[in-house]
Motif scaffolding. Structure first.
Motif, PDB file in Angstrom:
ATOM      1  N   THR A  82      -8.023  -3.401  10.969  1.00  0.00           N
ATOM      2  CA  THR A  82      -9.121  -3.930  11.786  1.00  0.00           C
ATOM      3  C   THR A  82     -10.477  -3.901  11.090  1.00  0.00           C
ATOM      4  N   SER A  83     -10.529  -3.508   9.818  1.00  0.00           N
ATOM      5  CA  SER A  83     -11.833  -3.431   9.150  1.00  0.00           C
ATOM      6  C   SER A  83     -11.965  -4.489   8.059  1.00  0.00           C
ATOM      7  N   ASP A  84     -13.213  -4.849   7.765  1.00  0.00           N
ATOM      8  CA  ASP A  84     -13.478  -5.801   6.685  1.00  0.00           C
ATOM      9  C   ASP A  84     -13.059  -5.228   5.342  1.00  0.00           C
ATOM     10  N   TRP A  85     -13.159  -3.912   5.164  1.00  0.00           N
ATOM     11  CA  TRP A  85     -12.761  -3.262   3.917  1.00  0.00           C
ATOM     12  C   TRP A  85     -11.262  -3.468   3.685  1.00  0.00           C
ATOM     13  N   ASP A  86     -10.446  -3.276   4.732  1.00  0.00           N
ATOM     14  CA  ASP A  86      -9.010  -3.512   4.626  1.00  0.00           C
ATOM     15  C   ASP A  86      -8.710  -4.991   4.419  1.00  0.00           C
ATOM     16  N   TYR A  87      -9.482  -5.865   5.067  1.00  0.00           N
ATOM     17  CA  TYR A  87      -9.265  -7.301   4.893  1.00  0.00           C
ATOM     18  C   TYR A  87      -9.549  -7.723   3.452  1.00  0.00           C
ATOM     19  N   ASN A  88     -10.563  -7.137   2.835  1.00  0.00           N
ATOM     20  CA  ASN A  88     -10.844  -7.453   1.434  1.00  0.00           C
ATOM     21  C   ASN A  88      -9.664  -7.048   0.546  1.00  0.00           C
ATOM     22  N   ALA A  89      -9.072  -5.890   0.817  1.00  0.00           N
ATOM     23  CA  ALA A  89      -7.890  -5.461   0.066  1.00  0.00           C
ATOM     24  C   ALA A  89      -6.741  -6.442   0.299  1.00  0.00           C
ATOM     25  N   TYR A  90      -6.553  -6.860   1.543  1.00  0.00           N
ATOM     26  CA  TYR A  90      -5.494  -7.804   1.902  1.00  0.00           C
ATOM     27  C   TYR A  90      -5.651  -9.123   1.146  1.00  0.00           C
ATOM     28  N   LYS A  91      -6.894  -9.630   1.048  1.00  0.00           N
ATOM     29  CA  LYS A  91      -7.151 -10.884   0.335  1.00  0.00           C
ATOM     30  C   LYS A  91      -6.808 -10.764  -1.143  1.00  0.00           C
ATOM     31  N   ASN A  92      -6.903  -9.549  -1.710  1.00  0.00           N
ATOM     32  CA  ASN A  92      -6.647  -9.339  -3.133  1.00  0.00           C
ATOM     33  C   ASN A  92      -5.198  -8.957  -3.426  1.00  0.00           C
ATOM     34  N   MET A  93      -4.284  -9.427  -2.583  1.00  0.00           N
ATOM     35  CA  MET A  93      -2.859  -9.151  -2.776  1.00  0.00           C
ATOM     36  C   MET A  93      -2.070 -10.442  -2.738  1.00  0.00           C
ATOM     37  N   ASP A  94      -1.097 -10.527  -3.633  1.00  0.00           N
ATOM     38  CA  ASP A  94      -0.139 -11.624  -3.612  1.00  0.00           C
ATOM     39  C   ASP A  94       0.734 -11.478  -2.363  1.00  0.00           C
ATOM     40  N   ASN A  95       1.324 -12.568  -1.894  1.00  0.00           N
ATOM     41  CA  ASN A  95       2.176 -12.505  -0.709  1.00  0.00           C
ATOM     42  C   ASN A  95       3.321 -11.505  -0.864  1.00  0.00           C
ATOM     43  N   GLN A  96       3.861 -11.367  -2.072  1.00  0.00           N
ATOM     44  CA  GLN A  96       4.957 -10.422  -2.301  1.00  0.00           C
ATOM     45  C   GLN A  96       4.503  -8.994  -2.005  1.00  0.00           C
ATOM     46  N   VAL A  97       3.290  -8.647  -2.393  1.00  0.00           N
ATOM     47  CA  VAL A  97       2.753  -7.311  -2.141  1.00  0.00           C
ATOM     48  C   VAL A  97       2.489  -7.134  -0.652  1.00  0.00           C
ATOM     49  N   ARG A  98       1.927  -8.149  -0.007  1.00  0.00           N
ATOM     50  CA  ARG A  98       1.674  -8.086   1.435  1.00  0.00           C
ATOM     51  C   ARG A  98       2.967  -7.862   2.216  1.00  0.00           C
ATOM     52  N   GLN A  99       4.005  -8.607   1.867  1.00  0.00           N
ATOM     53  CA  GLN A  99       5.278  -8.469   2.562  1.00  0.00           C
ATOM     54  C   GLN A  99       5.900  -7.106   2.315  1.00  0.00           C
ATOM     55  N   TYR A 100       5.795  -6.607   1.104  1.00  0.00           N
ATOM     56  CA  TYR A 100       6.352  -5.302   0.765  1.00  0.00           C
ATOM     57  C   TYR A 100       5.702  -4.193   1.593  1.00  0.00           C
ATOM     58  N   LEU A 101       4.393  -4.289   1.763  1.00  0.00           N
ATOM     59  CA  LEU A 101       3.662  -3.292   2.537  1.00  0.00           C
ATOM     60  C   LEU A 101       3.732  -3.536   4.042  1.00  0.00           C
ATOM     61  N   GLY A 102       4.070  -4.767   4.426  1.00  0.00           N
ATOM     62  CA  GLY A 102       4.022  -5.123   5.838  1.00  0.00           C
ATOM     63  C   GLY A 102       2.593  -5.284   6.309  1.00  0.00           C
ATOM     64  N   ALA A 103       1.700  -5.721   5.422  1.00  0.00           N
ATOM     65  CA  ALA A 103       0.278  -5.843   5.736  1.00  0.00           C
ATOM     66  C   ALA A 103       0.014  -7.066   6.611  1.00  0.00           C
TER      67      ALA A 103
END
Length: 119
Positions: A82-103
């Protein structure tokens, strides 16, 4: 057929993390912290230390060299953030990393930012 197996074996990445002595995870950055300034292209889990999972991420540095970094993350890291700090981290990840983390985030809406929820 044997030659093909040999080539594939080199493409497989394996690793382990072991906590030894006073070496601890306190000096390993969290994945959200590291992703603030690096675009993460892949991830592999190599172990755990207490409640933290230890993973190795691949990223490209400013000189266009592929590098790896050990990071720590919780089981539910970046899940429904829910934070902009986490969203910035999310934007800096490839889809494979996002899916692996469940982000993901239910609170963030594309084009409008975060909803302002009132309790």
């Amino acid at each position: 057929m044997k030659e093909v197996y040999r080539i594939m074996a080199y493409l497989q990445v394996m690793g382990t993390f072991k906590q030894r002595g006073d070496e601890s995870v306190k000096n390993i950055p969290s994945i959200a912290e590291f992703a603030q300034n690096h675009f993460l292209t892949s991830i592999i889990r190599v172990g755990s230390a207490g409640t933290d999972w230890i993973s190795v991420v691949t990223y490209t540095d400013k000189d266009n060299n592929t590098r790896q970094q050990m990071v720590k993350h919780g089981t539910y890291e970046l899940m429904d953030f829910t934070s902009d700090w986490d969203y910035n981290a999310y934007k800096n990840m490839d889809n494979q990393v996002r899916q692996y983390l469940g982000a993901y985030s239910n609170a963030y809406k594309v084009g409008s930012g975060f909803d302002n929820y009132k309790d």
